[in-house]
Design an enzyme around this catalytic site. Sequence first.
Site, PDB file in Angstrom:
ATOM      1  N   GLU A   8       1.128  -1.206   0.036  1.00  0.00           N
ATOM      2  CA  GLU A   8      -0.119  -0.407   0.304  1.00  0.00           C
ATOM      3  C   GLU A   8       1.161   1.585   0.154  1.00  0.00           C
ATOM      4  O   GLU A   8       0.585   2.354  -0.613  1.00  0.00           O
ATOM      5  CB  GLU A   8      -0.832  -0.020   1.075  1.00  0.00           C
ATOM      6  N   PRO A 217      12.635 -13.152  -1.274  1.00  0.00           N
ATOM      7  CA  PRO A 217      12.055 -12.650  -0.870  1.00  0.00           C
ATOM      8  C   PRO A 217      10.401 -12.122  -0.703  1.00  0.00           C
ATOM      9  O   PRO A 217      11.249 -10.897  -0.312  1.00  0.00           O
ATOM     10  CB  PRO A 217      12.535 -13.789   0.359  1.00  0.00           C
TER      11      PRO A 217
END
Length: 381
Positions: A8, A217
């Site tokens: 976000e 990752p």
Amino acid sequence: LHAVSVGEVNLLDPLLRAIARHRPEYECAISTTTHTGMKLARKKYPDHTVFYCPLDFTWAVAEAMRRVRPHALVLTELELWPNLIHAACRYGANVAVVNGRLSEHSFRGYQGIRFLLRCIFEQIDLVAVQDATYAERFLALGARPETVQVTGSMKYDGAQTDRNNPATRRMAELAGFSSDDVVFLAGSTQEGEERAALEAFSQLAPRFPRLRLVLVPRHPERFDAVGRLLDQSGAAWVRRSQLPVATEDGRKPAARVLLVDTVGELGAWWGTAHIAFVGGSLGSRGGQNMIEPAAYGAAVSFGPNTRNFRDIVASLLACDAAVVVANRDELTAFVRRCLEDRNWAEQLGRRAQEHVRRQLGATERTVELLLRLPAFAEGDH
């Protein structure tokens, strides 16, 4: 503008730039919830006030609103904190949800508390959602019809389509990529997915000496575990945090595998990829954002579990712009085909990039709606 975590926070970038273009006198403050979100927000938006959003206790959110006194509280995607929203309204702020999304799973869960959600939605002035399906779900949970608008997904607008952008060029230079290299990048990966990508690379690397592997990752706490996996594999590898690395004679080492152990750079790294695997999709997480590699024109793949991006996935698959791989063997087969049939891979990436370009404009539509809110007609901000 409240952005719960890394995804976000990145989403705010095109929105902040659009607000600055339309209303440069407005001051935008950013709140976030997670440590990684805060770290990225402070790095990405140094000219803005950034703070942790308080826990949704009445006294905590009231104090935050008293100090900030916003004209508008903008919540990204789905952050319906009742006390925060109520406190913002008490201090005269308009409340908006932007880039609204409501998965089928969340929708079913929220149906049990519709009575509470109706009270929350009564206080929300704008619900700008990604598509008509999400709009129907928000309406079914009590959003007022006059507040719900379909704007499209701002995630498309935040995507970079130019591989020659400065950030990507810097990453490629740091990694020592040459124009002859074929970069296979597995990004936003969860446990087990790095091993799948590494197995594909290990099988194909002897036959394709220009193949390079980049692992990114999803969670920083897994960097060391992935490093141990690479140690066990015997592959020559290097950490992003150790770049640039050179030997005593000034040459860069011949490490064909790179572990990106930094936060907030994935968008730039995607620009180096010719072959992409988007993680969080072979396990149960529900997928990660596949728009960025698609926008760069990479040959994009992901696993079958992409419920969090169902509509984006459906649109990519509908125009033959991505491939679903069900397991490690299918991932290896996908990478092999991309290497053996470069024209097929390039066409796959071209269709993906064209699809993203057709979706652009959601941010501008969202900002136009935000600027119509009553609070912004009251004078200086």
